[in-house]
Design a protein around this motif. Structure first.
Motif, short mmCIF file in Angstrom:
data_model
loop_
_atom_site.label_atom_id
_atom_site.label_comp_id
_atom_site.label_asym_id
_atom_site.label_seq_id
_atom_site.Cartn_x
_atom_site.Cartn_y
_atom_site.Cartn_z
N MET A 187 9.57 3.20 -29.66
CA MET A 187 9.77 3.15 -31.11
C MET A 187 9.49 4.51 -31.76
O MET A 187 10.23 4.95 -32.64
N ARG A 188 8.44 5.19 -31.31
CA ARG A 188 8.16 6.53 -31.83
C ARG A 188 9.32 7.47 -31.49
O ARG A 188 9.72 8.29 -32.31
N TRP A 189 9.81 7.38 -30.26
CA TRP A 189 10.94 8.19 -29.81
C TRP A 189 12.15 7.96 -30.71
O TRP A 189 12.78 8.91 -31.19
N GLY A 190 12.49 6.70 -30.94
CA GLY A 190 13.63 6.39 -31.80
C GLY A 190 13.45 6.92 -33.21
O GLY A 190 14.39 7.44 -33.81
N GLY A 191 12.23 6.81 -33.72
CA GLY A 191 11.95 7.35 -35.05
C GLY A 191 12.13 8.85 -35.10
O GLY A 191 12.66 9.40 -36.06
N THR A 192 11.68 9.53 -34.04
CA THR A 192 11.84 10.98 -33.97
C THR A 192 13.32 11.36 -33.97
O THR A 192 13.73 12.29 -34.67
N LEU A 193 14.13 10.63 -33.21
CA LEU A 193 15.56 10.94 -33.16
C LEU A 193 16.24 10.75 -34.51
O LEU A 193 17.23 11.40 -34.80
N GLN A 219 20.28 7.94 -25.94
CA GLN A 219 19.55 6.83 -26.57
C GLN A 219 20.52 5.73 -27.00
O GLN A 219 20.28 4.55 -26.76
N TYR A 220 21.61 6.12 -27.63
CA TYR A 220 22.51 5.12 -28.16
C TYR A 220 23.43 4.53 -27.09
O TYR A 220 23.89 3.39 -27.24
N MET A 221 23.63 5.23 -25.99
CA MET A 221 24.30 4.61 -24.84
C MET A 221 23.39 3.51 -24.28
O MET A 221 23.87 2.42 -23.95
N MET A 222 22.09 3.78 -24.17
CA MET A 222 21.15 2.78 -23.69
C MET A 222 21.11 1.59 -24.64
O MET A 222 21.15 0.43 -24.22
N ILE A 223 21.03 1.85 -25.93
CA ILE A 223 20.99 0.77 -26.91
C ILE A 223 22.26 -0.08 -26.80
O ILE A 223 22.19 -1.32 -26.83
N ALA A 224 23.40 0.55 -26.63
CA ALA A 224 24.66 -0.19 -26.49
C ALA A 224 24.62 -1.11 -25.28
O ALA A 224 25.06 -2.26 -25.35
N ARG A 225 24.08 -0.62 -24.19
CA ARG A 225 24.03 -1.43 -22.98
C ARG A 225 23.05 -2.59 -23.11
O ARG A 225 23.33 -3.70 -22.66
#
Length: 181
Positions: free
Chosen positions: A43-49, A153-159
């Motif tokens: 979650m911290r990683w996603g927030g940073t991005l 990140q968003y490729m992972m989220i898509a999967r």
């Protein structure tokens, strides 16, 4: 209905509960919280991005929408279309991305190279030298790596969304990470 359960914040360790309570109540977060030890840091990683990159937020968002379009994942598109608009994407840009028209005149030459690079990373993993050369003429090495982080990140989220048959939430727009886009 999701193929994996949505985590109930009352049933998880404190760090997971705290991370869930700090975010908007999205189904994606509640599925990802099943990975209890990784979730708070993720979650911290996603927030940073989404909030702390040198990469221009508009370039970040059109890259995310491109990943969503190429992956045919409505979840990402629904959540990130309003975020893209909040950082300057026009209706014409959104429509062109949705129609797979990344060479459209509504995009600047810099935006077109970011979209081409994103497409080639998603489809082919390793973009050709001419694409990388064009991109490094537009972005700094830091921004290129940040773009790769966003794409990954968003490729992972898509999967994850596809595998879990995630139910699409109403868009949170710029509020996904506390209003910061």
């Amino acid at each position: 209905m999701s193929r994996l359960p949505y985590v109930n914040p009352a049933d998880v360790p404190t760090p997971v509960r705290d991370a869930l309570q700090a975010a908007r109540p999205l189904n994606f977060f509640r599925v990802m919280a099943n990975a209890e030890t990784a979730f708070p840091d993720w979650m911290r990683w996603g927030g940073t991005l989404l909030t702390d990159l040198a990469l221009d937020p508009l370039l970040r968002e059109i890259a995310i929408l491109r990943v969503a379009q190429l992956s045919d994942i409505p979840y990402e598109w629904v959540q990130h279309e309003p975020i893209a608009r909040s950082v300057g994407a026009t209706a014409e840009m959104i429509h062109a991305l949705g129609r797979n028209e990344i060479g459209d005149d509504c995009f600047t030459s810099d935006q077109r190279i970011v979209l081409r690079f994103t497409t080639e990373v998603v489809r082919d993993v390793r973009p050709p030298d001419d694409t990388v050369t064009a991109l490094t003429g537009v972005l700094s090495p830091r921004e290129v790596v940040e773009l790769l982080m966003v794409i990954g990140q968003y490729m992972m989220i898509a999967r994850v969304a596809a595998v879990t048959d995630l139910e699409v939430d109403e868009p949170m727009g710029a509020a996904v990470y506390g209003g910061r886009a």
